[in-house]
Structure formats: structure tokens, C-alpha cells
Design an enzyme around this catalytic site. Structure first.
Site, PDB file in Angstrom:
ATOM      1  N   LEU A 241     -23.682  36.479   6.675  1.00  0.00           N
ATOM      2  CA  LEU A 241     -25.007  36.124   7.188  1.00  0.00           C
ATOM      3  C   LEU A 241     -25.716  37.367   7.721  1.00  0.00           C
ATOM      4  O   LEU A 241     -26.157  37.403   8.877  1.00  0.00           O
ATOM      5  CB  LEU A 241     -24.876  35.077   8.295  1.00  0.00           C
ATOM      6  CG  LEU A 241     -24.246  33.747   7.893  1.00  0.00           C
ATOM      7  CD1 LEU A 241     -24.078  32.850   9.123  1.00  0.00           C
ATOM      8  CD2 LEU A 241     -25.099  33.036   6.843  1.00  0.00           C
ATOM      9  N   HIS A 242     -25.845  38.381   6.876  1.00  0.00           N
ATOM     10  CA  HIS A 242     -26.377  39.668   7.320  1.00  0.00           C
ATOM     11  C   HIS A 242     -27.579  39.518   8.252  1.00  0.00           C
ATOM     12  O   HIS A 242     -27.580  40.001   9.389  1.00  0.00           O
ATOM     13  CB  HIS A 242     -26.825  40.495   6.111  1.00  0.00           C
ATOM     14  CG  HIS A 242     -25.765  40.803   5.117  1.00  0.00           C
ATOM     15  ND1 HIS A 242     -24.772  41.729   5.342  1.00  0.00           N
ATOM     16  CD2 HIS A 242     -25.556  40.326   3.864  1.00  0.00           C
ATOM     17  CE1 HIS A 242     -23.998  41.806   4.277  1.00  0.00           C
ATOM     18  NE2 HIS A 242     -24.458  40.975   3.369  1.00  0.00           N
ATOM     19  N   ASP A 243     -28.629  38.875   7.750  1.00  0.00           N
ATOM     20  CA  ASP A 243     -29.904  38.851   8.460  1.00  0.00           C
ATOM     21  C   ASP A 243     -29.852  38.008   9.729  1.00  0.00           C
ATOM     22  O   ASP A 243     -30.543  38.298  10.711  1.00  0.00           O
ATOM     23  CB  ASP A 243     -31.002  38.340   7.534  1.00  0.00           C
ATOM     24  CG  ASP A 243     -31.234  39.260   6.352  1.00  0.00           C
ATOM     25  OD1 ASP A 243     -30.897  40.452   6.454  1.00  0.00           O
ATOM     26  OD2 ASP A 243     -31.750  38.790   5.323  1.00  0.00           O
TER      27      ASP A 243
END
Length: 319
Positions: A241-243
Site C-alpha cells: 500500500l505504498h501511497d
């Protein structure tokens, strides 16, 4: 305490989770969303942003379309192989049709108007290529005093994903990234791949999300192509879930531990193009004339309570 936030984004599955995280948080005043080319073309990212806000019941949030290409050179490649042809695993049409249209005048105009109208400092969370933010800071330096922090997802300290050294958002427009990360003096927090990969969530987490109601189920339904891609890179069933990790820091300052470093962005045309070169040497060991960490150095996120981040995001998405 309520956080004033603007998200600049290229949805993207992880962007979808990040937008929902902000849109569903009671302590966030989501002033606006601006879109940029990136994972898929601008028309797709803009439509995705509108639909995601509609899913979250937030058609009160204005959306404006921004840059459709990098500042100087063409984008080397998009990320449909990760996010699907439409940016949302081919499932964007399953989201509700937006009841609000894009704002006229484009992303930079909306950013300026929101910053000028804000009654206090605003955090900007760019979670795509930094083209819109570079244009904003270059053309309207007078609004910098209204920016509390720029908390961006991008870059890498010891790794890349688009190339061995370059992370996708920075690699998509290295010149814009250099403008924001190297040449500006606005407080910046860079949330790099090195940390976001550590915050990956598994399919059990996704199942919990899907079981919480229509919004959670809709978000989980956007992940099949993304999950297939990360199964190859992680070696297990999960997604990164980078962002959402960056937006978590934007709305809850200090949830990530940061350290201050000077850095450079490689804008050459060799194998290092788009790499973020973070100078982690002791100040006395940096090159002649570099001295101590300059006030304009970037705060780089280096650690967090990994389990806690997953709980934080899941808790906000399922309120």
C-alpha cells in the site's frame, strides 16, 4: 486536531486506498484532489479519482486534472502491468459514476486557489509523479508559505522498482522530482520504497477489509491484477500500500520515523536515471563544501511500527 490535506494522485490501486484513507478520516479536511499522468493516462487517473471519491460519499471534494506528460522528456513507461489497463485492475467501471465533474482550469489553478483560501497551513500529499507540484512551486512561489509539508510517496534509498535504482513516481518525471526534492525549501517528507515494502499487507488483511461493508468490499475488488503482480515481487500473497503509507504520515505526523538527509535525483540518461541518491554519510564525511545537513534537506521516512500502520489504515477504512 483536523489536518488540511490536498492529494495529488495517479490512481492506481494503492492510490485508491490512499484516497479512501483520507476521504473517510474524520480528522482530515480533504480540500481537494488533483490528478496527474502516471500509472495510466491522465483521462483514466482523473476518472478513477472522481469515482473513488463518489464511492466514499465525498463528491463535496473538488477534483482537477493536471499534467498529462512529464516536464521535459516523454514518460518511459506506464504501469498497466501492475495496476491493470484502467489503473484499477480493469474494474474501475464497477465503481459508482461520479456526480461531480472536474473543476475548470486544471490542477495548478485549483492548488493555488485552495492554498490561498485555506485558513491555516495545508499538507500536500503527492502520490504520483511530481509534475503538478513542480509546476505549482515554480509558477506560484508566493503560495509556499501556506504549505505546511509536502509528504510524498516516491524514491528509494537502497532500491528501485522501475529500474534497479529508480522508483516509478520519480522515474516517470525525474526533472520534476529534482525540482521538488532538491531545489525547493518547503518542508518535505519522502516516503520511499524501502519502507513501503515493509508495510505490505496480506490477503487476510484484505479479507477483513472486504467484510466490513460496501466500501471495503469495493476497494478489495480493485486488487486482483495488483495482487498478481505483488505475488511475484513479494513471493507471497499480499499487496504493498505504498501511497497509503505516505497519506498515513500526512494525516498523522510522526506515525513514520524520519531522518534528515541531503539528496540528489539522477536526471542523466544512464542506468541511474530517476534514482534518488540519499546521502547518509556522517556530515563530516560528506564532500568538501557540503558541511552539515542543510535546512533544505529532505526528511526521509526510515522506520515505523509496521503492524501498527496496517491497523491504522484498516481502522480508518472501516470506520
Amino acid at each position: 486536531m483536523t489536518s488540511r490535506l490536498i492529494i495529488d494522485t495517479d490512481p492506481g490501486v494503492d492510490d485508491a486506498f490512499a484516497i479512501a484513507l483520507a476521504a473517510l478520516s474524520d480528522d482530515v479536511e480533504l480540500l481537494g484532489v488533483t490528478t496527474v499522468f502516471g500509472n495510466v493516462p491522465l483521462a483514466n487517473t482523473t476518472r478513477n479519482a472522481l469515482r473513488l471519491l463518489q464511492l466514499c460519499g465525498r463528491d463535496d471534494v473538488p477534483v482537477a486534472a493536471g499534467a498529462e506528460r512529464p516536464l521535459v522528456h516523454p514518460q518511459a513507461a506506464r504501469a498497466a502491468h501492475v495496476h491493470g489497463s484502467d489503473g484499477l485492475s480493469g474494474r474501475s467501471a464497477a465503481l459508482p459514476e461520479p456526480e461531480r465533474d472536474v473543476e475548470p482550469g486544471g490542477a495548478v489553478r485549483l492548488l493555488v486557489s485552495l492554498l490561498e483560501a485555506a485558513d491555516g497551513p495545508v499538507t500536500i500529499a503527492p502520490i504520483g509523479p511530481l509534475t503538478n507540484i513542480a509546476l505549482l512551486l515554480a509558477a506560484f512561489p508566493q503560495v509556499k508559505d501556506k504549505i505546511d509539508r509536502i509528504v510524498l510517496m516516491g524514491g528509494g534509498v537502497d532500491r528501485g522498482n522501475s529500474t534497479a535504482g529508480a522508483e516509478f513516481n520519480v522515474w516517470s518525471d525525474p526533472e520534476a522530482a529534482r525540482r521538488v526534492l532538491v531545489e525547493e525549501d518547503v518542508p518535505r517528507v519522502m516516503v520511499p520504497l524501502d519502507l513501503t515494502y515493509r508495510c505490505a499487507v496480506d490477503t487476510a488483511w484484505l479479507a477483513k477489509l472486504a467484510g466490513t461493508g460496501p466500501i471495503g468490499a469495493a476497494l478489495e475488488a480493485l486488487t486482483p491484477d495488483y495482487l498478481a503482480s505483488y505475488r511475484r515481487s513479494l513471493g507471497w500473497d499480499g499487496i504493498v500500500l505504498h501511497d497509503a503509507v505516505a497519506v498515513a504520515e500526512a494525516i498523522s505526523p510522526g506515525i513514520l520515523r524520519t531522518e534528515s538527509y541531503p539528496l540528489e535525483v539522477d536526471t542523466t540518461f544512464g542506468p541511474g536515471r530517476g534514482a534518488t541518491l540519499v546521502d547518509r554519510r556522517l556530515p563530516g564525511l560528506r564532500g568538501e563544501g557540503e558541511g552539515t545537513v542543510a535546512p533544505g534537506a529532505v526528511q526521509v521516512a526510515v522506520d515505523t511500527d509496521v503492524a501498527g500502520i496496517g491497523e491504522f489504515v484498516l481502522g480508518r477504512l472501516t470506520r
